[in-house]
Design an enzyme around this catalytic site. Structure first.
Site, mmCIF file in Angstrom:
data_model
loop_
_atom_site.group_PDB
_atom_site.id
_atom_site.type_symbol
_atom_site.label_atom_id
_atom_site.label_comp_id
_atom_site.label_asym_id
_atom_site.label_seq_id
_atom_site.Cartn_x
_atom_site.Cartn_y
_atom_site.Cartn_z
ATOM 1 N N HIS A 1 0.814 -1.213 0.000
ATOM 2 C CA HIS A 1 0.000 0.000 0.000
ATOM 3 C C HIS A 1 0.847 1.263 0.000
ATOM 4 O O HIS A 1 0.567 2.224 0.716
ATOM 5 C CB HIS A 1 -0.977 -0.015 1.180
ATOM 6 C CG HIS A 1 -1.673 -1.328 1.358
ATOM 7 N ND1 HIS A 1 -2.341 -1.954 0.319
ATOM 8 C CD2 HIS A 1 -1.780 -2.161 2.424
ATOM 9 C CE1 HIS A 1 -2.828 -3.109 0.746
ATOM 10 N NE2 HIS A 1 -2.495 -3.256 2.020
ATOM 11 N N HIS A 2 1.869 1.241 -0.853
ATOM 12 C CA HIS A 2 2.766 2.391 -0.999
ATOM 13 C C HIS A 2 2.813 2.855 -2.447
ATOM 14 O O HIS A 2 3.891 2.991 -3.035
ATOM 15 C CB HIS A 2 4.176 2.022 -0.523
ATOM 16 C CG HIS A 2 4.268 1.664 0.916
ATOM 17 N ND1 HIS A 2 5.326 0.945 1.445
ATOM 18 C CD2 HIS A 2 3.441 1.929 1.956
ATOM 19 C CE1 HIS A 2 5.139 0.778 2.740
ATOM 20 N NE2 HIS A 2 3.998 1.367 3.081
ATOM 21 N N PRO A 3 1.671 3.118 -3.088
ATOM 22 C CA PRO A 3 1.698 3.533 -4.494
ATOM 23 C C PRO A 3 2.238 4.952 -4.646
ATOM 24 O O PRO A 3 1.920 5.849 -3.866
ATOM 25 C CB PRO A 3 0.224 3.453 -4.907
ATOM 26 C CG PRO A 3 -0.519 3.732 -3.633
ATOM 27 C CD PRO A 3 0.295 3.081 -2.555
#
Length: 529
Positions: free
Chosen positions: A460-462
């Site tokens: 969840h690090h876009p």
């Protein structure tokens, strides 16, 4: 159409970046600021109690996105929770405070964005309970604290990593990132602190700041090459918020490029194919999507200490009385940074350890007590893309990370699995890892790689979909459109080596100075280890 009061600055998105921007811009009493958020105000008590944030998954406070089928992940769709509430994804993230490596920022190659130029903005935002140092700040809005849960299995993971030959560290944000230890967290007194809580709430009484919630922005109104307003809908009512000076998109790595495309800024052929008017042919919007692919190993054990027992009455009493214990757990309590091979300038794998069995990206309840740990590929070479699926503003975008399109990423991920298995065999951890639950069928190259593809998840690090040097310039102005900036994780051109919330806050801190024309903070001069 309602809501047509003129503001100097209109910010789209009240998340980790937008809340910072609204607070910092409104410090100037001579300007008016409007913050527009799609979701509600952040009054849900599940936000403040750290262990409860996953209760927001798949609710109205979650954009509830998924990737499209990932060829590198056996055609699976990967769940992508994103906060749709004031505080944004900071309302449901793991609260880990990690900045990344010096070389990440120096590698961006953007004037004003080197590590020593950005470090002062990290320090300005930070209020670290350990006190001030060359690498840490005090007195800022964002609380940074030591973990209060200290689950025995998370501590054992660190001990096992040291047994396996890795170094220990007590600060992942100091001169050297490498090593294993407990993460510092964006908490204060055992409660979550995100950008809304830290920055926005203290600013809400300012007469020059307006916060509009439950408004789904549908487009930026661009006339004669200049952003003039933000248009959206609140229930069935169309609303518009004119901007005299600038519109600032802070809707995140998925929301900001989607809004640019809906506003006519994107690949001209693709926009026309969907029946959208083209304002600016900019094919790089939505491209360059990067993420940390993460692979979890899972082990069941009989010890009643995992997070499935966090709400036992005794733990609830402890939290209510002291704000300590399992309810303060952020999930990934411990972890570490390692190099997958000798000769690398910085770690390229990040481990995280959760004192619970993590199944199906957190969507499936665990069947019993257990532990999960695994590694992310920190600097993936593979690039994905976000594109519109429809001309309808409420339609979810098409997201493909294209995990492991570059074979080197699969090599690194497989090495991470092997390192994790070696840690699992150490005596400090054996009491928690005797019953494998999610591990490769064997340690053969074929089985390890198959396991990676079958179990890879997003961390969840876009980032990267409105990258500096491509879509925006070094002052975050959208190239080819006046009065329009982007200030969130989407502008990061190359993914940082760690969790992205702290860098996003620092980007917003610097963006506020750029927008207001303030001088940059003095460069920090700190030595690397």
């Amino acid at each position: 159409m309602t809501g047509e009061h003129m503001y100097d600055y209109v910010i789209v998105g009240g998340g980790s970046a937008g809340s910072v921007l609204a607070a910092r811009l409104s410090e100037d009493p001579g300007v008016t600021v409007c913050l527009v958020e799609a979701g509600p105000a952040d009054h849900d008590p599940n936000i403040r109690v750290p262990i409860d944030s996953p209760k927001l998954f798949r609710t109205h406070q979650d954009w509830d996105l998924d990737s499209h089928p990932e060829a590198g992940a056996e055609g699976r769709r990967v769940y992508l929770p994103r906060g749709r509430v004031l505080g944004g994804s900071g309302a449901l993230n793991g609260m880990v405070y990690v900045r990344g490596a010096r070389s990440d920022y120096d590698g961006w190659g953007q004037p004003g964005w080197s590590y020593e130029e950005l470090l002062p903005y990290f320090l300005r935002s930070e209020d670290n309970e350990r006190g001030a140092s060359p690498f840490h700040g005090v007195g800022g809005p964002m609380a940074v604290s030591d973990a209060r849960s200290r689950n025995p299995s998370a501590l054992a993971f660190v001990d096992a990593a040291v047994e396996a030959g890795h170094r220990a560290t007590d600060d992942f944000n100091g001169p050297d990132q490498e090593g294993f230890g407990l993460f510092q967290l964006t908490q204060r007194d055992g409660e979550r602190v995100n950008s809304s809580i830290a920055f926005l709430r203290p600013a809400l009484s300012r007469p020059n700041l307006t916060v509009e919630t439950n408004v789904h922005v549908t487009r930026v109104v661009i006339e004669h090459g200049r952003a003039r307003a933000v248009r959206g809908r609140r229930l069935e009512e169309e609303v518009e918020f004119p901007a005299a000076r600038e519109v600032v998109l802070a809707a995140g790595a998925f929301g900001s490029p989607q809004l640019l495309m809906l506003s006519g800024v994107g690949d001209a052929d693709e926009l026309r194919a969907l029946g959208l008017d083209v304002v600016l042919d900019q094919p790089e919007v939505g491209r360059n999507l990067q993420d940390h692919p993460h692979v979890w190993l899972g082990f069941a054990h009989p010890h009643p200490i995992s997070l499935i027992s966090a709400r036992d009455p005794r733990n609830v009493e402890e939290y209510q009385a002291h704000r300590t214990g399992p309810l303060t757990s952020n999930g990934p309590e411990s972890g570490g940074f390692v190099r997958s091979r000798p000769g690398l300038a910085a770690p390229d794998l990040q481990f995280q350890c959760l004192p619970v069995l993590l199944l199906d990206g957190g969507l499936t309840p665990p069947p019993g007590h257990g532990i999960s740990f695994g590694a992310s590929v920190l600097r993936p070479l593979s690039r994905g893309r976000l594109a519109l699926a429809s001309d309808q503003p409420t339609a979810k975008p098409r997201i493909v990370f294209d995990y492991f399109a570059e074979p080197a990423d699969l090599d690194t991920a497989a090495t991470g699995v092997r390192i994790g298995l070696e840690i699992s065999r150490q005596s400090a951890l054996k009491t928690y890892t005797q019953t494998p639950y999610a591990v490769p069928d064997s340690e053969s190259d074929a089985d390890v790689r198959a396991f990676v593809r079958r179990h890879v998840q997003s961390l969840h690090h876009p980032v990267g979909t409105c990258a500096m040097g491509a879509v925006v310039d070094a002052e975050l102005r959208v190239r080819g459109v006046e009065g329009l900036r982007v200030a969130d994780a989407s502008v990061i051109p190359l993914l940082v080596s760690g969790n992205t919330n702290a860098p996003t806050v620092a980007i917003a801190e610097k963006a506020a100075d750029l927008i207001l024309g303030r001088p940059a903070l003095p460069r920090a001069s700190v030595a690397a280890a």
